[in-house]
Design a protein around this motif. Structure first.
Motif, PDB file in Angstrom:
ATOM      1  N   ARG A 291       0.827  -1.206   0.000  1.00 36.44           N
ATOM      2  CA  ARG A 291       0.000   0.000   0.000  1.00 36.44           C
ATOM      3  C   ARG A 291       0.863   1.258   0.000  1.00 36.44           C
ATOM      4  N   HIS A 292       1.976   1.228   0.720  1.00 36.02           N
ATOM      5  CA  HIS A 292       2.881   2.377   0.718  1.00 36.02           C
ATOM      6  C   HIS A 292       3.472   2.590  -0.678  1.00 36.02           C
ATOM      7  N   ALA A 293       3.854   1.494  -1.337  1.00 33.10           N
ATOM      8  CA  ALA A 293       4.402   1.605  -2.691  1.00 33.10           C
ATOM      9  C   ALA A 293       3.369   2.166  -3.660  1.00 33.10           C
ATOM     10  N   VAL A 294       2.126   1.723  -3.520  1.00 24.18           N
ATOM     11  CA  VAL A 294       1.042   2.256  -4.359  1.00 24.18           C
ATOM     12  C   VAL A 294       0.876   3.753  -4.109  1.00 24.18           C
ATOM     13  N   ALA A 295       0.881   4.160  -2.842  1.00 24.46           N
ATOM     14  CA  ALA A 295       0.726   5.578  -2.519  1.00 24.46           C
ATOM     15  C   ALA A 295       1.845   6.405  -3.132  1.00 24.46           C
ATOM     16  N   LEU A 377       7.680   3.770  -0.112  1.00 21.62           N
ATOM     17  CA  LEU A 377       8.220   3.003   1.004  1.00 21.62           C
ATOM     18  C   LEU A 377       8.859   3.927   2.044  1.00 21.62           C
ATOM     19  N   ASP A 378       9.510   5.000   1.568  1.00 25.42           N
ATOM     20  CA  ASP A 378      10.142   5.944   2.485  1.00 25.42           C
ATOM     21  C   ASP A 378       9.105   6.792   3.227  1.00 25.42           C
ATOM     22  N   ALA A 379       8.069   7.234   2.520  1.00 22.49           N
ATOM     23  CA  ALA A 379       7.055   8.098   3.138  1.00 22.49           C
ATOM     24  C   ALA A 379       6.136   7.311   4.065  1.00 22.49           C
ATOM     25  N   ALA A 380       5.938   6.027   3.757  1.00 19.77           N
ATOM     26  CA  ALA A 380       5.127   5.130   4.598  1.00 19.77           C
ATOM     27  C   ALA A 380       3.728   5.693   4.856  1.00 19.77           C
ATOM     28  N   GLN A 381       3.069   6.159   3.788  1.00 18.88           N
ATOM     29  CA  GLN A 381       1.715   6.690   3.912  1.00 18.88           C
ATOM     30  C   GLN A 381       0.727   5.754   3.224  1.00 18.88           C
ATOM     31  N   GLU A 382      -0.495   5.742   3.725  1.00 22.59           N
ATOM     32  CA  GLU A 382      -1.545   4.930   3.122  1.00 22.59           C
ATOM     33  C   GLU A 382      -2.058   5.617   1.848  1.00 22.59           C
ATOM     34  N   PRO A 383      -2.443   4.851   0.832  1.00 24.62           N
ATOM     35  CA  PRO A 383      -2.950   5.448  -0.402  1.00 24.62           C
ATOM     36  C   PRO A 383      -4.392   5.897  -0.256  1.00 24.62           C
ATOM     37  N   ILE A 384      -4.871   6.597  -1.262  1.00 24.22           N
ATOM     38  CA  ILE A 384      -6.283   6.946  -1.338  1.00 24.22           C
ATOM     39  C   ILE A 384      -7.104   5.663  -1.465  1.00 24.22           C
ATOM     40  N   ALA A 385      -8.404   5.778  -1.361  1.00 23.20           N
ATOM     41  CA  ALA A 385      -9.274   4.601  -1.432  1.00 23.20           C
ATOM     42  C   ALA A 385      -9.144   3.908  -2.784  1.00 23.20           C
ATOM     43  N   PRO A 386      -9.131   2.581  -2.813  1.00 27.35           N
ATOM     44  CA  PRO A 386      -9.111   1.872  -4.096  1.00 27.35           C
ATOM     45  C   PRO A 386     -10.452   2.024  -4.809  1.00 27.35           C
ATOM     46  N   LEU A 387     -10.428   1.829  -6.127  1.00 28.41           N
ATOM     47  CA  LEU A 387     -11.663   1.920  -6.905  1.00 28.41           C
ATOM     48  C   LEU A 387     -12.681   0.879  -6.464  1.00 28.41           C
ATOM     49  N   ASN A 388     -12.225  -0.210  -5.880  1.00 27.82           N
ATOM     50  CA  ASN A 388     -13.165  -1.228  -5.392  1.00 27.82           C
ATOM     51  C   ASN A 388     -14.083  -0.670  -4.319  1.00 27.82           C
ATOM     52  N   ASP A 389     -13.592   0.320  -3.554  1.00 25.94           N
ATOM     53  CA  ASP A 389     -14.384   0.921  -2.477  1.00 25.94           C
ATOM     54  C   ASP A 389     -15.051   2.219  -2.904  1.00 25.94           C
TER      55      ASP A 389
END
Length: 450
Positions: A291-295, A377-389
């Motif tokens: 999730r961090h990598a996606v963000a 990975l460095d920022a370690a933040q959660e991404p926005i909501a996935p399109l599934n949600d």
């Protein structure tokens, strides 16, 4: 210059090639420029052996800076203010292969400035090499697989426009629907030759799919634990595919959006990250690193658009028809998302970056994706909501080249991740290409404004 310790390996490679292909007299030495075109020289095979033994190999540094039509633009102190100096190149081991689509026997081999005493900072392969070296120092090893879509056309244009390929049996236009296995049968000769020719170049090309557009196909590559080699495969595949199509009386194009009324062609890149022990880093801690990598990818995506959409036409893909996102988004098993998470086992967990056009530079696309993952990975933040949600979830990104260049040019993380000199050169190259493309009065302008 080729290092002494590598010379025996290269010599063995050249001599083995000569032994198995005694009819080959010339070898094309190739490297990819900023727009994604091959430049180089055609070397006699005996001179290639001298280069493999350590003789210097030089080409003009500014070959890398060529525009989309092959011209040079004034960029900083390069091109017209630097005396057009030569720069060292080296042979890439393992890439000397026979060319199967030319009339006369021929070989080809990749060359690069990365790994030389003075690498060219803005050479695409060198840019990717620096990113991979940085990840390696952190104990991170990417595993990468490219998927490339392309169109087949009749070889001759009609009134300057591409024509659908004809059924080799009925001579009707290709009108088979998406995923239709009959289209694969009808064009089996050229498709089979494309895969076998790619395999002859060392490219692990495998699965073939008939896509939605008329004459549109996709060919996938195997997963590769060497990021440079994975990008080499994508570059070499484009060259061999175009050559094979011409041999069969057709034209193959990786143009992002050849038809407004049909889907565009994309470059989809699957990336997973492993540690030195072979553990999938993205799967750890309940997939939190994924999730961090996606963000991180979503955060940098709006600032890397000149790489993902490398020309005026490429921006036409976004928001048009199916599976072409208009905002930076992600989702599980969702092909409408820019970043898709395919269903897989924990060991094979990966993201699929789907935004780039098929005519983008594969070295730079992979470098930008890896920079985004590293940033996340460095920022370690959660991404926005996935399109599934949330089907409205997403981050806006530029939809034209001037805005995209402005967003990329001054972004700190992009400059740090890809290199300030590269970002300056690349953005100016794209800005100049866009101005040159627009410097023509079109027929539509006369219809609208005369």
């Amino acid at each position: 210059m080729t290092s002494t310790k590598n010379a025996p390996t290269l010599l063995d490679e050249v001599r083995a090639f000569r032994l198995h292909h005694p009819d080959v007299r010339y070898v094309d030495l190739l490297s990819l420029d900023i727009p994604g075109h091959f430049y180089g020289k055609r070397y006699p095979i005996d001179m290639l052996e001298k280069v493999a033994a350590g003789s210097p190999l030089k080409l003009p540094q500014n070959c890398v800076l060529l525009g989309a039509q092959g011209g040079l633009y004034p960029i900083g102190d390069y091109c017209f203010n630097d005396g057009d100096p030569d720069a060292r190149r080296r042979l890439v081991p393992g890439t000397l292969k026979p060319v199967t689509w030319e009339r006369e026997p021929l070989g080809q081999m990749l060359i690069t400035s990365d790994g030389t005493a003075a690498p060219i900072e803005f050479e695409p392969r060198e840019v990717l090499a620096r990113v991979l070296q940085r990840l390696e120092r952190r104990g991170i090893r990417p595993v990468v697989a490219f998927e490339l879509e392309f169109y087949l056309f009749e070889r001759a244009l009609k009134d300057g426009l591409p024509q659908f390929p004809r059924d080799p049996f009925s001579q009707d236009e290709d009108d088979q629907p998406n995923m239709h296995i009959e289209r694969l049968s009808r064009f089996s000769d050229v498709l089979r030759d494309m895969v076998s020719s790619a395999n002859a170049q060392g490219v692990d090309a495998n699965v073939i799919t008939a896509e939605l557009g008329p004459g549109q196909f996709e060919i996938n590559f195997g997963h590769c634990d060497d990021g440079l080699r994975a990008a080499d495969w994508a570059a070499l595949f484009c060259r061999s595919t175009r050559g094979v199509a011409l041999k069969h009386g057709l034209r193959a194009s990786f143009m992002s959006k050849p038809y407004l009324q049909a889907p565009g062609s994309g470059m989809h890149v699957h990336v997973s990250l492993y540690d030195q022990a072979g553990n999938n880093l993205l799967a750890a801690d309940q997939q939190r690193p994924l999730r961090h990598a996606v963000a991180g990818c979503l955060a940098l995506l709006p600032h890397c658009m000149p790489i993902f959409a490398a020309n005026h036409n490429a921006f036409r893909r976004y928001g048009a028809m199916v599976n072409a996102a208009s905002r930076a988004s992600w989702g599980f098993e969702d092909r409408d998302a820019c970043i898709r998470i395919p269903e897989s086992s924990p060991h094979n967990l990966r993201l699929e970056h789907r935004l780039a056009g098929a005519d983008a530079n594969p070295y730079l696309v992979l470098a930008a994706i890896l920079c985004g993952m590293e940033h996340g990975l460095d920022a370690a933040q959660e991404p926005i909501a996935p399109l599934n949600d949330d089907r409205t979830s997403g981050i806006d990104f530029p939809k034209d080249m001037p805005a995209a260049v402005a967003a990329m040019r001054g972004h700190p993380a992009v400059n740090e991740g890809l290199g300030e000199e590269f970002v300056m050169v690349y953005c100016e190259n794209k800005r100049q290409d866009h101005l040159a493309f627009m410097h023509e009065v079109s027929a539509r302008e006369y219809r609208w404004f005369l």
